[in-house]
Scaffold this motif. Structure first.
Motif, PDB file in Angstrom:
ATOM      1  N   LYS A  55       0.854  -1.181   0.000  1.00  0.00           N
ATOM      2  CA  LYS A  55       0.000   0.000   0.000  1.00  0.00           C
ATOM      3  C   LYS A  55       0.894   1.235   0.000  1.00  0.00           C
ATOM      4  CE  LYS A  55      -3.694  -2.253   2.521  1.00  0.00           C
ATOM      5  NZ  LYS A  55      -4.498  -2.259   3.731  1.00  0.00           N
ATOM      6  N   PRO A  56       0.513   2.234  -0.714  1.00  0.00           N
ATOM      7  CA  PRO A  56       1.352   3.431  -0.712  1.00  0.00           C
ATOM      8  C   PRO A  56       1.337   4.105   0.661  1.00  0.00           C
ATOM      9  CG  PRO A  56      -0.689   3.831  -1.908  1.00  0.00           C
ATOM     10  CD  PRO A  56      -0.640   2.367  -1.575  1.00  0.00           C
ATOM     11  N   VAL A  57       2.513   4.380   1.155  1.00  0.00           N
ATOM     12  CA  VAL A  57       2.640   5.022   2.461  1.00  0.00           C
ATOM     13  C   VAL A  57       2.557   6.530   2.257  1.00  0.00           C
ATOM     14  CG1 VAL A  57       4.119   5.349   4.456  1.00  0.00           C
ATOM     15  CG2 VAL A  57       4.048   3.141   3.303  1.00  0.00           C
ATOM     16  N   ILE A  58       1.606   7.127   2.920  1.00  0.00           N
ATOM     17  CA  ILE A  58       1.416   8.564   2.796  1.00  0.00           C
ATOM     18  C   ILE A  58       2.205   9.241   3.910  1.00  0.00           C
ATOM     19  CG2 ILE A  58      -0.261  10.428   2.817  1.00  0.00           C
ATOM     20  CD1 ILE A  58      -2.359   8.311   1.973  1.00  0.00           C
ATOM     21  N   GLU A  59       3.177  10.016   3.505  1.00  0.00           N
ATOM     22  CA  GLU A  59       3.984  10.746   4.491  1.00  0.00           C
ATOM     23  C   GLU A  59       3.271  12.050   4.840  1.00  0.00           C
ATOM     24  OE1 GLU A  59       6.810  10.025   6.109  1.00  0.00           O
ATOM     25  OE2 GLU A  59       6.705   8.013   5.248  1.00  0.00           O
ATOM     26  N   ILE A  60       2.888  12.168   6.085  1.00  0.00           N
ATOM     27  CA  ILE A  60       2.225  13.376   6.555  1.00  0.00           C
ATOM     28  C   ILE A  60       3.216  14.143   7.409  1.00  0.00           C
ATOM     29  CG2 ILE A  60       0.319  14.280   7.916  1.00  0.00           C
ATOM     30  CD1 ILE A  60      -1.181  11.704   7.268  1.00  0.00           C
ATOM     31  N   PRO A  61       3.520  15.367   7.034  1.00  0.00           N
ATOM     32  CA  PRO A  61       4.463  16.134   7.864  1.00  0.00           C
ATOM     33  C   PRO A  61       3.837  16.456   9.218  1.00  0.00           C
ATOM     34  CG  PRO A  61       3.529  17.527   6.142  1.00  0.00           C
ATOM     35  CD  PRO A  61       3.051  16.130   5.870  1.00  0.00           C
ATOM     36  N   PRO A  62       4.631  16.447  10.270  1.00  0.00           N
ATOM     37  CA  PRO A  62       4.081  16.764  11.589  1.00  0.00           C
ATOM     38  C   PRO A  62       3.712  18.240  11.698  1.00  0.00           C
ATOM     39  CG  PRO A  62       6.454  16.507  11.720  1.00  0.00           C
ATOM     40  CD  PRO A  62       6.061  16.143  10.328  1.00  0.00           C
ATOM     41  N   ILE A  63       2.772  18.515  12.570  1.00  0.00           N
ATOM     42  CA  ILE A  63       2.360  19.896  12.838  1.00  0.00           C
ATOM     43  C   ILE A  63       3.094  20.345  14.086  1.00  0.00           C
ATOM     44  CG2 ILE A  63       0.417  21.361  13.475  1.00  0.00           C
ATOM     45  CD1 ILE A  63      -1.351  19.372  11.885  1.00  0.00           C
ATOM     46  N   ALA A  93      -7.843  16.409  14.161  1.00  0.00           N
ATOM     47  CA  ALA A  93      -8.197  15.117  14.753  1.00  0.00           C
ATOM     48  C   ALA A  93      -9.101  14.310  13.831  1.00  0.00           C
ATOM     49  CB  ALA A  93      -8.875  15.325  16.099  1.00  0.00           C
ATOM     50  N   GLN A  94      -9.844  14.970  12.937  1.00  0.00           N
ATOM     51  CA  GLN A  94     -10.742  14.281  12.021  1.00  0.00           C
ATOM     52  C   GLN A  94     -10.032  13.712  10.799  1.00  0.00           C
ATOM     53  OE1 GLN A  94     -13.845  13.679  12.918  1.00  0.00           O
ATOM     54  NE2 GLN A  94     -13.412  14.800  14.801  1.00  0.00           N
ATOM     55  N   ARG A  95      -8.795  14.159  10.534  1.00  0.00           N
ATOM     56  CA  ARG A  95      -8.068  13.687   9.358  1.00  0.00           C
ATOM     57  C   ARG A  95      -7.617  12.246   9.547  1.00  0.00           C
ATOM     58  NH1 ARG A  95      -3.786  18.383   8.384  1.00  0.00           N
ATOM     59  NH2 ARG A  95      -2.604  16.590   7.667  1.00  0.00           N
ATOM     60  N   GLN A  96      -7.593  11.504   8.443  1.00  0.00           N
ATOM     61  CA  GLN A  96      -7.120  10.122   8.475  1.00  0.00           C
ATOM     62  C   GLN A  96      -6.005   9.970   7.470  1.00  0.00           C
ATOM     63  OE1 GLN A  96      -7.806   7.733  10.528  1.00  0.00           O
ATOM     64  NE2 GLN A  96      -9.285   8.990  11.625  1.00  0.00           N
ATOM     65  N   PRO A  97      -4.859   9.547   7.828  1.00  0.00           N
ATOM     66  CA  PRO A  97      -4.353   9.297   9.166  1.00  0.00           C
ATOM     67  C   PRO A  97      -4.020  10.603   9.871  1.00  0.00           C
ATOM     68  CG  PRO A  97      -2.636   8.857   7.580  1.00  0.00           C
ATOM     69  CD  PRO A  97      -3.875   9.198   6.796  1.00  0.00           C
ATOM     70  N   GLN A  98      -4.029  10.547  11.167  1.00  0.00           N
ATOM     71  CA  GLN A  98      -3.757  11.753  11.951  1.00  0.00           C
ATOM     72  C   GLN A  98      -2.277  12.106  11.885  1.00  0.00           C
ATOM     73  OE1 GLN A  98      -4.965  11.195  15.985  1.00  0.00           O
ATOM     74  NE2 GLN A  98      -7.098  11.646  15.571  1.00  0.00           N
ATOM     75  N   PRO A  99      -1.971  13.382  11.704  1.00  0.00           N
ATOM     76  CA  PRO A  99      -0.554  13.776  11.759  1.00  0.00           C
ATOM     77  C   PRO A  99      -0.079  13.852  13.206  1.00  0.00           C
ATOM     78  CG  PRO A  99      -1.920  15.695  11.368  1.00  0.00           C
ATOM     79  CD  PRO A  99      -2.843  14.495  11.357  1.00  0.00           C
ATOM     80  N   GLN A 100       1.216  13.833  13.363  1.00  0.00           N
ATOM     81  CA  GLN A 100       1.795  13.967  14.703  1.00  0.00           C
ATOM     82  C   GLN A 100       1.862  15.442  15.061  1.00  0.00           C
ATOM     83  OE1 GLN A 100       5.434  11.887  15.412  1.00  0.00           O
ATOM     84  NE2 GLN A 100       6.027  13.245  17.073  1.00  0.00           N
ATOM     85  N   ILE A 101       1.612  15.728  16.312  1.00  0.00           N
ATOM     86  CA  ILE A 101       1.715  17.101  16.822  1.00  0.00           C
ATOM     87  C   ILE A 101       3.012  17.193  17.616  1.00  0.00           C
ATOM     88  CG2 ILE A 101       0.662  18.861  18.294  1.00  0.00           C
ATOM     89  CD1 ILE A 101      -1.032  18.293  15.876  1.00  0.00           C
ATOM     90  N   ASP A 102       3.895  18.095  17.193  1.00  0.00           N
ATOM     91  CA  ASP A 102       5.145  18.337  17.913  1.00  0.00           C
ATOM     92  C   ASP A 102       5.010  19.650  18.679  1.00  0.00           C
ATOM     93  OD1 ASP A 102       6.299  16.056  16.935  1.00  0.00           O
ATOM     94  OD2 ASP A 102       7.276  17.057  15.256  1.00  0.00           O
ATOM     95  N   ILE A 103       5.264  19.595  19.961  1.00  0.00           N
ATOM     96  CA  ILE A 103       5.186  20.793  20.800  1.00  0.00           C
ATOM     97  C   ILE A 103       6.606  21.270  21.079  1.00  0.00           C
ATOM     98  CG2 ILE A 103       4.425  21.725  23.018  1.00  0.00           C
ATOM     99  CD1 ILE A 103       2.171  19.656  22.951  1.00  0.00           C
TER     100      ILE A 103
END
Length: 137
Positions: A55-63, A93-103
């Motif tokens: 399956k294609p891996v979708i890279e989501i940049p962290p927020i 939070a509604q997005r799929q897949p959820q991105p990572q939140i960096d504080i």
């Protein structure tokens, strides 16, 4: 008990007769050699075929949520208010897949402010939360 037949005293023999033991061991060996191939049951089972479709891996940049020492909050380097932050977290939070939140916070920022932001992220339902820091020298 075995008695000796020589005339040296007529006492009992101290040697063990191993001939019957060897006979029994050879009989057991032959029995196991005959029955061992019969004990392996060959049941035909249709195994599933593996598919190597990736399956294609979708890279989501962290927020990144940055917090200054004065308590100002930035969403990916864009200044936001507390209400805007909560609204953006609810949408994220509604997005799929959820991105990572960096504080990311200043080293003199009060922990209470960081704790409130983490609680807002958790209330929104985001599972991946990380803290950004500089490596130790």
């Amino acid at each position: 008990m075995a008695f000796s037949s020589n005339s040296s005293g007529g006492g009992p023999m101290a040697d063990i007769n191993v001939t019957p033991l060897v006979d029994v061991m050879l009989v057991l060996l032959i029995i196991f050699m005959i029955t061992a191939p019969l004990m392996s049951h060959k049941v035909k089972v249709e195994l599933p075929q593996a598919t190597l479709e990736e399956k294609p891996v979708i890279e989501i940049p962290p927020i990144t949520i940055a917090v200054t020492a004065e308590g100002k909050t930035y969403w990916n380097d864009e200044a936001v208010t507390r209400d805007m932050l909560e609204a953006r977290l609810a949408v994220t939070a509604q997005r799929q897949p959820q991105p990572q939140i960096d504080i990311r916070a200043d080293n003199i920022t009060r922990y209470e402010i960081i704790h409130e932001i983490v609680q807002d992220v958790r209330r929104a339902g985001i599972r991946k939360v990380g803290f950004v820091s500089t490596p130790e020298r």
